[in-house]
Design a protein around this motif. Structure first.
Motif, short mmCIF file in Angstrom:
data_model
loop_
_atom_site.label_atom_id
_atom_site.label_comp_id
_atom_site.label_asym_id
_atom_site.label_seq_id
_atom_site.Cartn_x
_atom_site.Cartn_y
_atom_site.Cartn_z
N MET A 250 0.81 -1.21 0.00
CA MET A 250 0.00 0.00 0.00
C MET A 250 0.84 1.26 0.00
SD MET A 250 -1.20 -2.68 1.81
CE MET A 250 -0.56 -2.33 3.42
N ALA A 251 0.60 2.12 -0.98
CA ALA A 251 1.22 3.44 -0.99
C ALA A 251 0.58 4.28 0.10
CB ALA A 251 1.01 4.10 -2.35
N PHE A 252 1.35 5.19 0.65
CA PHE A 252 0.89 6.16 1.67
C PHE A 252 0.54 5.49 3.01
CE2 PHE A 252 -0.76 7.39 -2.60
CZ PHE A 252 0.22 8.32 -2.92
N TYR A 253 0.97 4.25 3.22
CA TYR A 253 0.75 3.58 4.52
C TYR A 253 2.06 3.60 5.30
CZ TYR A 253 -3.74 1.10 3.74
OH TYR A 253 -5.05 0.75 3.55
N ASP A 254 2.00 3.98 6.58
CA ASP A 254 3.17 3.77 7.43
C ASP A 254 2.99 2.45 8.18
OD1 ASP A 254 1.48 4.19 9.58
OD2 ASP A 254 2.28 6.18 10.08
N GLU A 411 11.72 1.04 2.69
CA GLU A 411 12.62 2.18 2.57
C GLU A 411 12.29 2.90 1.27
OE1 GLU A 411 14.27 4.92 3.36
OE2 GLU A 411 15.25 3.57 4.80
N GLU A 412 11.77 4.15 1.39
CA GLU A 412 11.40 4.86 0.16
C GLU A 412 12.46 5.85 -0.28
OE1 GLU A 412 10.38 5.87 3.11
OE2 GLU A 412 9.70 7.95 3.10
N PHE A 440 11.52 8.13 -9.01
CA PHE A 440 10.41 8.83 -9.67
C PHE A 440 9.15 8.79 -8.81
CE2 PHE A 440 12.72 6.65 -13.32
CZ PHE A 440 13.59 7.72 -13.54
N GLY A 441 8.89 9.89 -8.14
CA GLY A 441 7.63 9.98 -7.38
C GLY A 441 7.54 8.99 -6.24
N THR A 442 8.63 8.86 -5.49
CA THR A 442 8.62 7.90 -4.38
C THR A 442 7.64 8.35 -3.30
OG1 THR A 442 10.06 6.66 -2.86
CG2 THR A 442 10.50 9.02 -3.06
N VAL A 443 7.04 7.40 -2.60
CA VAL A 443 6.15 7.71 -1.47
C VAL A 443 6.37 6.70 -0.36
CG1 VAL A 443 4.32 8.71 -2.93
CG2 VAL A 443 4.21 6.28 -2.30
N PRO A 444 6.07 7.10 0.88
CA PRO A 444 6.11 6.10 1.95
C PRO A 444 5.14 4.98 1.60
CG PRO A 444 5.72 8.30 2.83
CD PRO A 444 5.61 8.41 1.35
N HIS A 445 5.54 3.76 1.83
CA HIS A 445 4.62 2.65 1.56
C HIS A 445 4.98 1.45 2.41
CE1 HIS A 445 7.92 1.98 -1.29
NE2 HIS A 445 7.52 0.72 -1.44
N SER A 446 4.02 0.54 2.54
CA SER A 446 4.18 -0.60 3.44
C SER A 446 3.46 -1.81 2.87
CB SER A 446 3.55 -0.30 4.80
OG SER A 446 4.13 0.84 5.39
#
Ligand code: 4AD
Ligand code: MG
Length: 480
Positions: A250-254, A411-412, A440-446
């Motif tokens: 999931m993108a945007f999940y911590d 690790e983003e 390219f457009g990295t985001v926190p994800h889990s």
């Protein structure tokens, strides 16, 4: 006439109807002038009782019907006088579809050992235990897709043949079309994989995670559900060489969002089983209770199978860090009295199943989620904490099972990921595509991986992972 499934016959209270059923004979019992046949067609654990008059018309056929034979019965439904079931079927027309020679057919109406049944895995579907297990396996598969679909996740098919070792543990099976008796060699006498089918060295995947991460960087919330392969030589009741894994990403999940999802998913799946598999669970609860009664008092389960499932649904999981868990384990009486096969001494040890189960079963008495493990014992892709020694990993630990889920925040940060790969000797040039997602457009994800067979062990109360997958693959065993 169209065949009716036994599950529907037993549910219906519409008696006096003529119907056609087909199935396999579990038992045949002749008393006075009637014969009772217990018929099962796999649609339910319950058998339909067929009542046949022993008259000249049926006598010859009945003589040829034994346990294991397949038959077709046209009959009239009547309300059952016996306890438990609604309907039975009074036979009007009886046909044998396929006979089973009683001198050869290995399944008899008695309890067979699970070890014996593994040797006849082609027939074990026909036992109550295995038909219940595999109906539940289906229900869990369906529930997993339903859970993620209802949340708007997208199912992604990750490749089975791969050239990357996602977990970095070096436990991969080779995939090659080279002639092993006549291998092409390079000038320095190494195997020349440029001559192999894919022009490079390839393996069976150990995880679909890396590809799921790529998809999550566009589709936001995805999951894979496929077979994974590990050539680890651990011959335990919890390891398979071929197992199925569910890997949401999931993108945007911590890490906290990740834990919330894992907990919600596990509770959903267990509740789904309780709500939809009650007949099978009732049978397996009794089976487990019988098995437990053979054990010494102090080794028996504190709860029945169904009670344990209800407990999971109704209780929040305990969350703590690896370091906190390490302190508990190190200071435990169990450890100080030398009762762990692997004593807990130095911080940084990899937790063994005995440690995980101690935390869950003895200390907290509920499922546990451990986070922030030492980076040395975890994979390269996990997000590094500021302390420089731990990573944002999470393992979900279950009673009886130990680790059921392994996952992490990823690790983003491009630089940090690259330097960790360097430290761990992971070839950058092989993983350029994985690294580019951080460029390219990295985001926190889990994300995390749920071992499907570990879930199945928990839900069915079976003790050996070989008994929750139709055809287990383990060291020295790839029969059927
Ligand atoms: O902890 P693991 O190795 O994690 C991964 O593979 C990550 N790529 C998952 C992710 O973050 N997407 O494996 C995940 C789970 C374990 O917790 C366990 O339940 C199961 O897979 N598992 C096995 N099940 C049966 N046999 C084996 N040999 C298993 N190895 C792992
Ligand atoms: Mg793990």
């Amino acid at each position: 006439m169209k065949r009716v499934k036994i599950v529907d016959v037993l549910k219906s209270e519409d008696y006096g109807k003529e119907i056609l059923v087909m199935g396999w004979v579990r038992t045949k019992r002749i008393s006075k002038n009637v014969c009772f046949i217990a018929l099962n067609d796999g649609s339910t654990i319950n058998n339909l009782q067929i009542v046949v008059d022993v008259n000249p018309e049926f006598e010859n056929i009945l003589a040829k019907i034994n346990t294991g034979a397949s038959i077709s019965v046209l009959g009239k439904t009547v309300e059952s006088m016996g306890s438990g079931q609604n309907a039975e079927l009074h036979c009007l027309k009886l046909e044998i579809i396929g006979q089973a020679n009683p001198d050869e057919y290995p399944l008899q109406p008695k309890r067979h050992s699970l070890e014996f049944l593994r040797e006849i895995a082609h027939l074990r579907f026909r036992t109550n235990t295995f038909s219940a297990v595999f109906r539940i396996r289906h229900a869990m598969t369906f529930a997993i897709h339903k859970f993620f679909n209802d949340k708007g996740f997208c199912n992604v098919h990750s490749p089975i043949i791969t050239s990357s070792d996602a977990e970095g543990a070096g436990e991969m099976f080779h995939v090659t079309s080279l002639d092993l008796n006549n291998l092409p060699r390079t000038e320095d006498n190494k195997i020349d994989y440029s001559k192999d089918f894919f022009g490079k060295q390839t393996h069976l995947t150990v995880s679909g995670q890396l590809e799921a991460e790529l998809a999550a960087m566009a589709l936001s919330e995805v999951y894979t559900f496929g077979p994974t392969f590990r050539a680890e030589n651990s011959n335990t009741a919890r390891h398979l060489a071929e197992f199925w894994m569910i890997e949401p990403e999931m993108a945007f999940y911590d890490i906290h969002d990740n834990m919330d999802l894992a907990e919600e998913m596990l509770q959903y799946l267990v509740k789904y089983a309780l709500d939809n598999c009650s007949d099978d669970l009732k049978f397996l609860t009794k089976r487990r209770a019988d098995e437990q009664s053979q054990k010494p008092q102090n080794q028996r389960d504190a709860m029945s199978l169904v009670e344990r499932l209800e407990f999971i649904v109704n209780n929040k999981f305990e969350r703590l860090t690896y370091t906190e868990a390490y302190e508990i384990l190190k200071n435990s009486k169990h450890n100080q009295k030398g009762k762990f096969a692997y004593p807990v001494e130095e911080w940084g040890i990899d937790l063994q199943s005995e440690h995980e189960r101690y935390l869950v079963e003895k200390h907290f008495k509920k499922p546990v989620i451990l986070t922030d493990y030492p980076k040395e014992i975890k994979a390269f892709y996990m997000k590094q904490n500021d302390d420089g020694t731990t990573v944002r990993a999470m393992d979900v630990l279950f009673p009886q099972i130990g680790e059921i889920i392994g996952g992490s925040q990823r690790e983003e940060n491009y630089e940090k990921l690259l330097s960790r790969m360097d430290e761990m000797n992971i070839p950058e040039e092989e993983m350029w595509w994985f690294l580019e997602t951080r460029k390219f457009g990295t985001v926190p994800h889990s994300g995390y991986g749920l071992g499907f067979e570990r879930l199945m062990l928990f839900v069915t109360g079976m003790s050996n992972i070989r008994d929750v997958i139709p055809f287990p693959r383990t060291p020295h065993n790839a029969a059927f």
